[in-house]
Write an enzyme that holds these catalytic residues in place. Structure first.
Site, mmCIF file in Angstrom:
data_model
loop_
_atom_site.group_PDB
_atom_site.id
_atom_site.type_symbol
_atom_site.label_atom_id
_atom_site.label_comp_id
_atom_site.label_asym_id
_atom_site.label_seq_id
_atom_site.Cartn_x
_atom_site.Cartn_y
_atom_site.Cartn_z
ATOM 1 N N ASP A 184 -16.894 67.663 41.083
ATOM 2 C CA ASP A 184 -17.024 66.712 42.191
ATOM 3 C C ASP A 184 -15.760 66.820 43.030
ATOM 4 O OD1 ASP A 184 -17.299 64.687 43.955
ATOM 5 O OD2 ASP A 184 -17.588 63.090 42.475
ATOM 6 N N LYS B 111 -16.415 63.551 52.470
ATOM 7 C CA LYS B 111 -15.142 63.197 53.100
ATOM 8 C C LYS B 111 -14.694 64.211 54.175
ATOM 9 C CE LYS B 111 -14.054 59.772 49.745
ATOM 10 N NZ LYS B 111 -14.204 59.679 48.308
ATOM 11 N N TYR C 251 -14.741 58.655 39.390
ATOM 12 C CA TYR C 251 -15.741 58.000 40.231
ATOM 13 C C TYR C 251 -16.529 59.068 40.958
ATOM 14 C CZ TYR C 251 -17.759 55.056 43.932
ATOM 15 O OH TYR C 251 -18.609 54.419 44.799
#
Ligand SMILES: *Cc1c(COP(=O)(O)O)cnc(C)c1O
Length: 428
Positions: free
Chosen positions: A238, A266, A143
């Site tokens: 990522d 994050k 994702y």
């Protein structure tokens, strides 16, 4: 009597799709209604009915220091007094960029954005501009946020809800996304043969978190690096989840790979909205105003998010911190495996540092297909039993769990005893 959370959720469902602002929060995959959170402190959060939970979701990863860490809160309070956004240059942005560049040798220049989604879609744009190619390669179950090009065979909520590729993504765009199973070197070679010199970028979660935690097999990331290098394809790591999580320098430090570009998010926002993309100067200098690739943001690099991120990174550099996190998380995952084995519950636990997933399957989980063989119904029962006893695990089998520096040995012991009871309930 319904709980306050149930009453509020009924109202929320009239006002927001599914009652939520992000799909997995609705608990669809595990059943039951979600709880509404009133506050958090350290490893604990408390819902609006007054029930407390040891939290292993930690806002899906950002809160590596736990909730409302004293030093982060004090820093935020200071910054708050001096204004929350200027849309102009501020000193801390330079400092955060410097910390990122120091920690990630592959990043020579970095641009701050407001979410991981923005970071990955901006990185793709740069890669396409740099190569003059349109196609990209991603891995099944990874994702990378909800950008159109990346919502193909995606993990996270897409996997949780068992959705096929999202409607609303133009077919012409989706056709430019080539997907390959994670950890499958032969399929990877085949894709690079079939699309020879046509792939602008290959994007990967170097340790996957979004089909649950899945580790790269030895040689897999190296092969990906070799193929991308050979064909001039931009390799994008990522590390929105793994950056500053699996190690201070992320998965690229752990596995010693030098990607062309990296996306972060994050943890670097310390619990406030943030993202970043960066990489080799020859690529990043294509971004406006140095180059022609446009990307901008009203709130990008905003003082609050940057201050929370900087303070978080400062604390993360203290000696021994990652070692302790690693040991504590190992204690938890070893305990889960031992208790699962003792009770005859088929369990496979994957872990890197302080991120992990307990898959309800007896077989190794190394890709999306094997993750999907997990017994999601059993996970749902396990999840609800834990929730009842005050332990908050991810409300989906296909999401990673996290441990923070605020978790204690006592929290782990309490979690293991709750898990033991949950396993017993599962067998009954
Ligand atoms: C969370 C995540 C994203 C998306 O970040 P948002 O801030 O939710 O847009 C992208 N990639 C990975 C690997 C993630 O874990």
């Amino acid at each position: 009597m319904p709980t306050k959370s149930q009453v509020l959720f009924a109202k929320a469902r009239q006002l927001m799709p599914g009652g939520v602002n992000s799909p997995v929060r609705a608990f669809r995959a595990v059943g039951g209604d979600p709880v509404f959170i009133a506050s958090g402190k350290g490893a604990t959060m408390t819902d609006i009915d007054g029930k407390s939970y040891i939290d292993y979701v930690l806002s899906w990863g950002p809160l590596i220091l736990g909730h409302a860490h004293q030093e982060v809160v004090e820093e935020l309070a200071k910054v708050l007094e001096t204004g929350t956004s200027f849309g102009a240059c501020t000193p801390r942005e330079v400092e955060l960029a410097e910390r990122i560049v120091e920690a990630y040798p592959s990043i020579e220049r970095v641009r701050l954005v407001n979410s991981g989604t923005e970071a990955t879609l901006s990185a793709l744009r740069v890669a396409r501009a740099a190569t003059g190619r349109d196609k990209i390669l991603k891995f099944e179950g990874c994702y990378h946020g909800h950008g159109d090009s990346l919502l193909v065979k995606a993990g996270s909520g897409v996997a949780t809800l068992g959705l096929p590729d999202s409607p609303g993504v133009p077919r012409a765009l989706a056709e430019l996304t080539v997907t390959v199973p994670f950890n499958d070197i032969e399929a990877l070679e085949e894709a690079f043969r079939a699309h020879r010199m046509e792939l602008a970028a290959a994007i990967v979660e170097p340790v996957v978190g979004n089909m649950g935690c899945v580790l790269p097999r030895p040689g897999f990331l190296q092969k990906l690096r070799a193929l991308t290098e050979e064909q001039g394809t931009v390799l994008i790591f990522d590390e929105v989840m793994t950056g500053f999580r699996v190690a201070y320098g992320g998965a690229q430090q752990l596995y010693k790979i030098d990607p062309d570009m990296t996306t972060l998010g994050k943890i670097i926002g310390g619990g406030l909205p943030v993202g970043a993309y960066g990489g080799k100067a020859r690529l990043m200098d294509l971004v406006a105003p140095t180059g022609p690739v446009y990307q901008a943001g009203t709130l990008s690099g905003n003082p609050l998010a940057v201050a929370a991120g900087l303070k978080t990174l400062e604390i993360l550099r203290r000696p021994g911190l990652y070692e302790r996190l690693d040991l504590l998380t190992a204690k938890l995952t070893n305990g889960l495996m031992a208790e699962g084995a003792r009770q005859g519950v088929a369990l496979t636990v994957n872990r890197v540092g302080s991120m992990f997933t307990a898959f309800f399957t007896p077989n190794p989980v190394g890709d999306y297909a094997s993750a999907k063989k997990s017994d999601a119904t059993a996970y749902g029962i396990f999840f609800r039993a834990l929730l009842d006893s005050g332990v908050y695990f991810p409300p989906s089998q296909f999401e990673a769990a996290f441990v923070s520096t605020s978790h204690s040995e006592g929290d782990v012991a309490a979690t293991l005893s709750a898990a033991s009871a949950a396993f017993a309930g599962l067998r009954a």
